[in-house]
Design a protein around this motif. Sequence first.
Motif, PDB file in Angstrom:
ATOM      1  N   VAL A   1      86.963 -98.225 -27.136  1.00  0.00           N
ATOM      2  CA  VAL A   1      86.093 -99.202 -27.805  1.00  0.00           C
ATOM      3  C   VAL A   1      86.796-100.547 -27.929  1.00  0.00           C
ATOM      4  CG1 VAL A   1      85.012 -99.817 -30.000  1.00  0.00           C
ATOM      5  CG2 VAL A   1      84.736 -97.500 -29.077  1.00  0.00           C
ATOM      6  N   ARG A   2      88.037-100.519 -28.359  1.00  0.00           N
ATOM      7  CA  ARG A   2      88.773-101.759 -28.596  1.00  0.00           C
ATOM      8  C   ARG A   2      89.088-102.521 -27.312  1.00  0.00           C
ATOM      9  NH1 ARG A   2      92.986 -99.754 -33.404  1.00  0.00           N
ATOM     10  NH2 ARG A   2      91.382 -99.622 -35.039  1.00  0.00           N
ATOM     11  N   ASN A   3      89.074-101.824 -26.209  1.00  0.00           N
ATOM     12  CA  ASN A   3      89.375-102.472 -24.923  1.00  0.00           C
ATOM     13  C   ASN A   3      88.127-102.820 -24.124  1.00  0.00           C
ATOM     14  OD1 ASN A   3      92.253-102.479 -25.064  1.00  0.00           O
ATOM     15  ND2 ASN A   3      92.239-100.278 -24.689  1.00  0.00           N
ATOM     16  N   ASP A   4      86.965-102.639 -24.741  1.00  0.00           N
ATOM     17  CA  ASP A   4      85.705-102.934 -24.069  1.00  0.00           C
ATOM     18  C   ASP A   4      85.021-104.101 -24.788  1.00  0.00           C
ATOM     19  OD1 ASP A   4      83.502-101.614 -22.107  1.00  0.00           O
ATOM     20  OD2 ASP A   4      82.524-102.369 -23.918  1.00  0.00           O
ATOM     21  N   ASP A   5      84.731-105.168 -24.057  1.00  0.00           N
ATOM     22  CA  ASP A   5      84.184-106.380 -24.665  1.00  0.00           C
ATOM     23  C   ASP A   5      82.863-106.136 -25.380  1.00  0.00           C
ATOM     24  OD1 ASP A   5      86.343-107.834 -23.764  1.00  0.00           O
ATOM     25  OD2 ASP A   5      85.333-108.576 -21.966  1.00  0.00           O
ATOM     26  N   THR A   6      82.012-105.289 -24.809  1.00  0.00           N
ATOM     27  CA  THR A   6      80.714-105.018 -25.426  1.00  0.00           C
ATOM     28  C   THR A   6      80.853-104.113 -26.637  1.00  0.00           C
ATOM     29  OG1 THR A   6      79.571-105.263 -23.301  1.00  0.00           O
ATOM     30  CG2 THR A   6      78.409-104.070 -25.037  1.00  0.00           C
ATOM     31  N   ALA A   7      81.590-103.025 -26.478  1.00  0.00           N
ATOM     32  CA  ALA A   7      81.718-102.040 -27.550  1.00  0.00           C
ATOM     33  C   ALA A   7      82.430-102.603 -28.778  1.00  0.00           C
ATOM     34  CB  ALA A   7      82.458-100.807 -27.040  1.00  0.00           C
ATOM     35  N   GLU A   8      83.460-103.401 -28.583  1.00  0.00           N
ATOM     36  CA  GLU A   8      84.218-103.902 -29.730  1.00  0.00           C
ATOM     37  C   GLU A   8      83.383-104.830 -30.608  1.00  0.00           C
ATOM     38  OE1 GLU A   8      87.532-106.381 -29.082  1.00  0.00           O
ATOM     39  OE2 GLU A   8      86.484-107.805 -27.773  1.00  0.00           O
ATOM     40  N   LYS A   9      82.345-105.422 -30.036  1.00  0.00           N
ATOM     41  CA  LYS A   9      81.449-106.281 -30.808  1.00  0.00           C
ATOM     42  C   LYS A   9      80.308-105.490 -31.432  1.00  0.00           C
ATOM     43  CE  LYS A   9      82.284-110.477 -28.044  1.00  0.00           C
ATOM     44  NZ  LYS A   9      83.280-109.898 -27.129  1.00  0.00           N
ATOM     45  N   ALA A  10      80.068-104.280 -30.924  1.00  0.00           N
ATOM     46  CA  ALA A  10      78.929-103.482 -31.387  1.00  0.00           C
ATOM     47  C   ALA A  10      79.276-102.584 -32.564  1.00  0.00           C
ATOM     48  CB  ALA A  10      78.394-102.631 -30.234  1.00  0.00           C
ATOM     49  N   VAL A  11      80.512-102.087 -32.603  1.00  0.00           N
ATOM     50  CA  VAL A  11      80.905-101.140 -33.657  1.00  0.00           C
ATOM     51  C   VAL A  11      82.240-101.550 -34.271  1.00  0.00           C
ATOM     52  CG1 VAL A  11      79.709 -99.239 -32.502  1.00  0.00           C
ATOM     53  CG2 VAL A  11      82.142 -99.593 -32.088  1.00  0.00           C
ATOM     54  N   SER A  12      82.502-101.003 -35.446  1.00  0.00           N
ATOM     55  CA  SER A  12      83.814-101.147 -36.071  1.00  0.00           C
ATOM     56  C   SER A  12      84.617 -99.882 -35.791  1.00  0.00           C
ATOM     57  CB  SER A  12      83.674-101.358 -37.580  1.00  0.00           C
ATOM     58  OG  SER A  12      82.988-102.563 -37.862  1.00  0.00           O
ATOM     59  N   THR A  13      85.937 -99.944 -35.969  1.00  0.00           N
ATOM     60  CA  THR A  13      86.781 -98.766 -35.746  1.00  0.00           C
ATOM     61  C   THR A  13      87.856 -98.654 -36.821  1.00  0.00           C
ATOM     62  OG1 THR A  13      88.317 -99.983 -34.309  1.00  0.00           O
ATOM     63  CG2 THR A  13      86.479 -98.843 -33.229  1.00  0.00           C
ATOM     64  N   VAL A  14      88.286 -97.410 -37.037  1.00  0.00           N
ATOM     65  CA  VAL A  14      89.436 -97.109 -37.899  1.00  0.00           C
ATOM     66  C   VAL A  14      90.269 -96.070 -37.167  1.00  0.00           C
ATOM     67  CG1 VAL A  14      90.219 -96.179 -40.113  1.00  0.00           C
ATOM     68  CG2 VAL A  14      88.144 -97.592 -40.024  1.00  0.00           C
ATOM     69  N   ASP A  15      91.587 -96.304 -37.036  1.00  0.00           N
ATOM     70  CA  ASP A  15      92.413 -95.410 -36.218  1.00  0.00           C
ATOM     71  C   ASP A  15      93.383 -94.520 -37.001  1.00  0.00           C
ATOM     72  OD1 ASP A  15      94.906 -96.776 -36.783  1.00  0.00           O
ATOM     73  OD2 ASP A  15      94.359 -98.298 -35.334  1.00  0.00           O
ATOM     74  N   ASP A  16      93.376 -94.601 -38.333  1.00  0.00           N
ATOM     75  CA  ASP A  16      94.341 -93.800 -39.102  1.00  0.00           C
ATOM     76  C   ASP A  16      93.656 -92.980 -40.190  1.00  0.00           C
ATOM     77  OD1 ASP A  16      93.597 -95.976 -40.616  1.00  0.00           O
ATOM     78  OD2 ASP A  16      95.598 -96.357 -41.446  1.00  0.00           O
ATOM     79  N   ALA A  17      92.485 -92.437 -39.860  1.00  0.00           N
ATOM     80  CA  ALA A  17      91.665 -91.766 -40.864  1.00  0.00           C
ATOM     81  C   ALA A  17      92.207 -90.421 -41.323  1.00  0.00           C
ATOM     82  CB  ALA A  17      90.241 -91.586 -40.338  1.00  0.00           C
ATOM     83  N   THR A  18      93.294 -89.952 -40.730  1.00  0.00           N
ATOM     84  CA  THR A  18      93.906 -88.707 -41.202  1.00  0.00           C
ATOM     85  C   THR A  18      94.775 -88.936 -42.428  1.00  0.00           C
ATOM     86  OG1 THR A  18      95.574 -89.079 -39.476  1.00  0.00           O
ATOM     87  CG2 THR A  18      93.880 -87.434 -39.022  1.00  0.00           C
ATOM     88  N   SER A  19      95.041 -90.190 -42.771  1.00  0.00           N
ATOM     89  CA  SER A  19      95.856 -90.503 -43.951  1.00  0.00           C
ATOM     90  C   SER A  19      94.957 -90.907 -45.110  1.00  0.00           C
ATOM     91  CB  SER A  19      96.822 -91.650 -43.627  1.00  0.00           C
ATOM     92  OG  SER A  19      96.108 -92.872 -43.477  1.00  0.00           O
ATOM     93  N   PRO A  20      95.430 -90.733 -46.355  1.00  0.00           N
ATOM     94  CA  PRO A  20      94.630 -91.165 -47.511  1.00  0.00           C
ATOM     95  C   PRO A  20      94.248 -92.641 -47.451  1.00  0.00           C
ATOM     96  CG  PRO A  20      96.411 -89.735 -48.228  1.00  0.00           C
ATOM     97  CD  PRO A  20      96.654 -90.018 -46.784  1.00  0.00           C
ATOM     98  N   LEU A  21      95.196 -93.484 -47.013  1.00  0.00           N
ATOM     99  CA  LEU A  21      94.884 -94.905 -46.899  1.00  0.00           C
ATOM    100  C   LEU A  21      93.816 -95.135 -45.838  1.00  0.00           C
ATOM    101  CD1 LEU A  21      95.457 -97.825 -47.709  1.00  0.00           C
ATOM    102  CD2 LEU A  21      97.244 -97.889 -45.952  1.00  0.00           C
ATOM    103  N   GLY A  22      93.916 -94.428 -44.724  1.00  0.00           N
ATOM    104  CA  GLY A  22      92.932 -94.569 -43.663  1.00  0.00           C
ATOM    105  C   GLY A  22      91.548 -94.126 -44.098  1.00  0.00           C
ATOM    106  N   GLN A  23      91.473 -93.079 -44.907  1.00  0.00           N
ATOM    107  CA  GLN A  23      90.175 -92.605 -45.398  1.00  0.00           C
ATOM    108  C   GLN A  23      89.547 -93.620 -46.348  1.00  0.00           C
ATOM    109  OE1 GLN A  23      91.477 -88.778 -46.866  1.00  0.00           O
ATOM    110  NE2 GLN A  23      92.104 -88.222 -44.774  1.00  0.00           N
TER     111      GLN A  23
END
Length: 304
Positions: free
Chosen positions: A249-271
Amino acid sequence: MISFRYHLVSVIAVFLGIALGVAIGTSALNGAVVGDLRRQVSDLKKNDGALAAQNRVLQARSANADLLAQTFGTKIAGAALAKTPVVLLGAPGASKGLKDAIAAQVTAAGGTIAGRLQLSKDFSDPRRANDIRSLATSGLHPIGLQLPTTDDAGLLAGALLGFVLLGHGQSTDLAQVVAGFGTLNMIKAESSTVASGKLVLLIAPGALPAKDEAGKMLLSFGSQLGAGGPTVVVGDPASDTAGGLVALVRNDDTAEKAVSTVDDATSPLGQLTVVLTGADTIAGHKGHYGTGAGADGLLPGAGS
């Protein structure tokens, strides 16, 4: 007259001289090389020690951040998702533990889990693409849905599911679409009821092989989901590597503008970040957060 013996002695002397020169030169060269190698090893040891110390500091900071999130996460999130229905959609291979943790955090932030669905591996199997095309173009067509002009199964599935999961169309459309994908063995309800929401959290699997066909399909799917309404792709650190969905998603020009992302959701801070990112996405702000190289920052409002 020069004798044969003289020639022989001369030749031997020449070779002895060459051998002696090589030996002396090699010794000198070896000494220089060994010295240089020793210096490099010493430098590497120093660098390794510095990096190890830096790593310990970063680990301590990460532990402190997670402790802060565990202790004050509910207060920090406040009512970020108050009265907000959220659909939890697991991509093929998504972790049950991660889905459970995200669901708990959504509830703690005042939101409700409107529905919890899990996609099967058949969904992203390129050999099943024709089944999705048939379902989207002829099997089901909710009133008001405009499918993209394409034969890309990911885009078609994203348009169809995004339309009903985010509350568009008639009240019966969602059940019909979910049932349609269910007959293809591509989707399964994990909650007793499934209703539409104002936010879709697409839970990514971990790492995927680079240039994986399933990953490409999920990229198209996630991007089109975002076109239908607020969508966040949620994953672990591995999902932001190689062919992982967050990285795609982050490396695709269309997708990165269409959605948000979170990459550390296994941690309490990420959640906690997932909840804050979801609220931010509903408000119309897209962003990419976490600890990965492609993140805008640690969480919304924090610099990188």
